[in-house]
Write an enzyme that holds these catalytic residues in place. Structure first.
Site, PDB file in Angstrom:
ATOM      1  N   SER A  63      16.693   0.767  -3.275  1.00 20.73           N
ATOM      2  CA  SER A  63      15.729  -0.094  -2.757  1.00 20.73           C
ATOM      3  C   SER A  63      15.267  -1.059  -3.802  1.00 20.73           C
ATOM      4  O   SER A  63      14.641  -2.253  -3.850  1.00 20.73           O
ATOM      5  CB  SER A  63      14.463   0.694  -2.321  1.00 20.73           C
ATOM      6  OG  SER A  63      13.713   1.414  -4.003  1.00 20.73           O
ATOM      7  N   GLY A 116       0.828  -0.964   0.053  1.00 24.13           N
ATOM      8  CA  GLY A 116      -0.050  -0.020  -0.079  1.00 24.13           C
ATOM      9  C   GLY A 116       0.880   1.229  -0.084  1.00 24.13           C
ATOM     10  O   GLY A 116       1.918   1.323   0.634  1.00 24.13           O
ATOM     11  N   LYS A 117       0.666   2.146  -0.723  1.00 28.87           N
ATOM     12  CA  LYS A 117       1.255   3.245  -1.087  1.00 28.87           C
ATOM     13  C   LYS A 117       1.748   4.080   0.414  1.00 28.87           C
ATOM     14  O   LYS A 117       2.752   4.620   0.753  1.00 28.87           O
ATOM     15  CB  LYS A 117       0.833   4.343  -1.992  1.00 28.87           C
ATOM     16  CG  LYS A 117       0.973   3.829  -3.318  1.00 28.87           C
ATOM     17  CD  LYS A 117       0.639   4.951  -4.581  1.00 28.87           C
ATOM     18  CE  LYS A 117       0.890   4.353  -5.771  1.00 28.87           C
ATOM     19  NZ  LYS A 117       2.254   3.977  -6.109  1.00 28.87           N
ATOM     20  N   ASP A 121      13.538  -5.409  -8.661  1.00 24.28           N
ATOM     21  CA  ASP A 121      12.167  -5.260  -8.493  1.00 24.28           C
ATOM     22  C   ASP A 121      11.921  -3.752  -7.996  1.00 24.28           C
ATOM     23  O   ASP A 121      12.436  -3.190  -7.304  1.00 24.28           O
ATOM     24  CB  ASP A 121      11.865  -6.050  -7.065  1.00 24.28           C
ATOM     25  CG  ASP A 121      10.280  -5.963  -6.804  1.00 24.28           C
ATOM     26  OD1 ASP A 121       9.601  -5.339  -7.653  1.00 24.28           O
ATOM     27  OD2 ASP A 121       9.765  -6.586  -5.932  1.00 24.28           O
ATOM     28  N   GLY A 164      11.967   7.428 -13.019  1.00 27.84           N
ATOM     29  CA  GLY A 164      12.380   6.059 -12.951  1.00 27.84           C
ATOM     30  C   GLY A 164      13.796   5.895 -12.888  1.00 27.84           C
ATOM     31  O   GLY A 164      14.538   6.666 -12.088  1.00 27.84           O
ATOM     32  N   ASN A 166       3.888   1.831   2.538  1.00 27.73           N
ATOM     33  CA  ASN A 166       5.049   1.780   2.007  1.00 27.73           C
ATOM     34  C   ASN A 166       6.028   3.050   2.318  1.00 27.73           C
ATOM     35  O   ASN A 166       7.248   3.092   2.714  1.00 27.73           O
ATOM     36  CB  ASN A 166       4.995   1.658   0.451  1.00 27.73           C
ATOM     37  CG  ASN A 166       4.564   0.374  -0.126  1.00 27.73           C
ATOM     38  OD1 ASN A 166       4.767  -0.654   0.898  1.00 27.73           O
ATOM     39  ND2 ASN A 166       4.542  -0.001  -1.372  1.00 27.73           N
ATOM     40  N   ASN A 191       5.263  10.896 -11.278  1.00 28.88           N
ATOM     41  CA  ASN A 191       6.145  10.233 -12.098  1.00 28.88           C
ATOM     42  C   ASN A 191       6.003  11.103 -13.352  1.00 28.88           C
ATOM     43  O   ASN A 191       5.169  11.806 -13.991  1.00 28.88           O
ATOM     44  CB  ASN A 191       6.286   9.085 -12.078  1.00 28.88           C
ATOM     45  CG  ASN A 191       5.068   8.322 -12.646  1.00 28.88           C
ATOM     46  OD1 ASN A 191       4.135   8.881 -13.478  1.00 28.88           O
ATOM     47  ND2 ASN A 191       4.861   7.150 -12.332  1.00 28.88           N
ATOM     48  N   ASP A 223       7.253   5.014  -3.775  1.00 33.34           N
ATOM     49  CA  ASP A 223       7.180   5.002  -2.452  1.00 33.34           C
ATOM     50  C   ASP A 223       8.384   5.387  -1.601  1.00 33.34           C
ATOM     51  O   ASP A 223       8.342   6.236  -0.789  1.00 33.34           O
ATOM     52  CB  ASP A 223       6.332   3.993  -1.829  1.00 33.34           C
ATOM     53  CG  ASP A 223       5.194   3.901  -2.698  1.00 33.34           C
ATOM     54  OD1 ASP A 223       4.367   4.972  -2.961  1.00 33.34           O
ATOM     55  OD2 ASP A 223       4.652   2.496  -2.707  1.00 33.34           O
TER      56      ASP A 223
END
Length: 296
Positions: A273, A39-40, A237, A213, A43, A183, A243
């Protein structure tokens, strides 16, 4: 340490890895499957907590097995969950995530996240007043977001709004938040525009930060466009990278960093991350980030 209040979603992520995304009506074999709290909102709360902030979460989860696991996860990651309400009429939220070709696609079933309402916010207004910054996303009702933004604006509390999943925002909300972090795809929806990134950035100096990104992030400081490049890593990943960025950005801001340094820090943290599987499990601790920065 900064005091951060996160108001947002809590989900259980159900993640599968495939070599090829299925077409309509097609079945494909996956490579792996696992579940992970997400969940944002959660996170971003855990990202900030791992980086040393004092974090309180305001949300709603179900009186179900998933809810119990989500609470244990907050406890493990030292997020204060005393303001998280429980409901026995709806199930906890879930997100079904497909990993493919170093990227992800996500289907969210909101569940109890739809119950993060104005009444819940009103119960916790005194806690919100004690925050150095409030962190928001759009996986809870938009009317709740509007109420929180106006409350924080009236009480001179900084707000970092991550507008995801993206919807068109009215100008009043955009003006009242302190920081806005879509984004490179979301900003077109948020502002209902086909303008390029730099044209839009120039309209919102030191407020709008657009993440891109693997290309890092950009913002306009009132004089020039500032671009912070991503670090070079072995991507495993990308789930939760955005987040992680927002949690880290909130931490850096509460520590008094200027916006460029804060964005630079957040880009490093989000870059680290993606080297591990899982949105939250891949998030680095403060010590990991310091070790990387010291060895650059």
């Amino acid at each position: 340490m900064g005091n951060i209040v996160v108001i947002g979603s809590v989900n259980m992520d159900m993640v599968c890895s495939v070599d090829k995304r299925p077409e309509k009506g097609e079945t494909v074999l996956g490579n792996s499957f696992f579940t992970s709290p997400g969940g944002k909102g959660a996170n971003q709360a855990i990202s900030a907590s791992k980086l040393g902030a004092n974090v309180k979460m305001i949300s709603c989860i179900g009186e179900d097995g998933l809810g119990e696991e989500l609470i244990r996860n907050f406890r493990t990651n030292k997020v204060d969950y005393s303001l998280v309400s429980r409901n026995n009429h709806k199930s906890s939220g879930v997100a079904v995530i497909t990993l493919c070709e170093n990227d992800n696609s996500i289907v969210v079933v909101p569940g109890t996240n739809e119950l993060v309402d104005i009444e819940l916010i009103k119960k916790n207004e005194e806690e919100i007043k004690n925050a150095d910054i409030v962190l928001l996303q759009l996986e809870i009702p938009l009317k709740t977001i509007n109420y929180v933004v106006n409350f924080c604006f009236e009480n001179r509390i900084k707000v970092l709004l991550n507008p995801a999943p993206a919807v068109k925002l009215n100008e009043d909300i955009i003006e009242k938040v302190t920081y806005l972090t879509p984004n490179e795809h979301e900003y077109k929806i948020v502002f209902d525009t086909n303008e390029g990134i730099e044209e839009v950035l120039k309209k919102y100096p030191n407020k709008l930060v657009i993440t891109e990104g693997k290309n890092g992030a950009r913002f306009y400081d009132g004089e020039e466009i500032k671009h912070v490049s991503c670090i070079s890593v072995d991507v495993q990943d990308t789930t939760g990278a955005g987040d992680t960025f927002n949690g880290a950005l909130a931490v850096a801001i509460t520590e008094g960093k200027n916006l460029y340094t804060a964005v630079e820090y957040a880009v490093v943290v989000s870059g680290l991350s993606v080297t591990k599987l899982g949105a939250q499990s891949g998030m680095p601790y403060k010590e990991d980030v310091e070790k990387y920065l010291n060895n650059k």
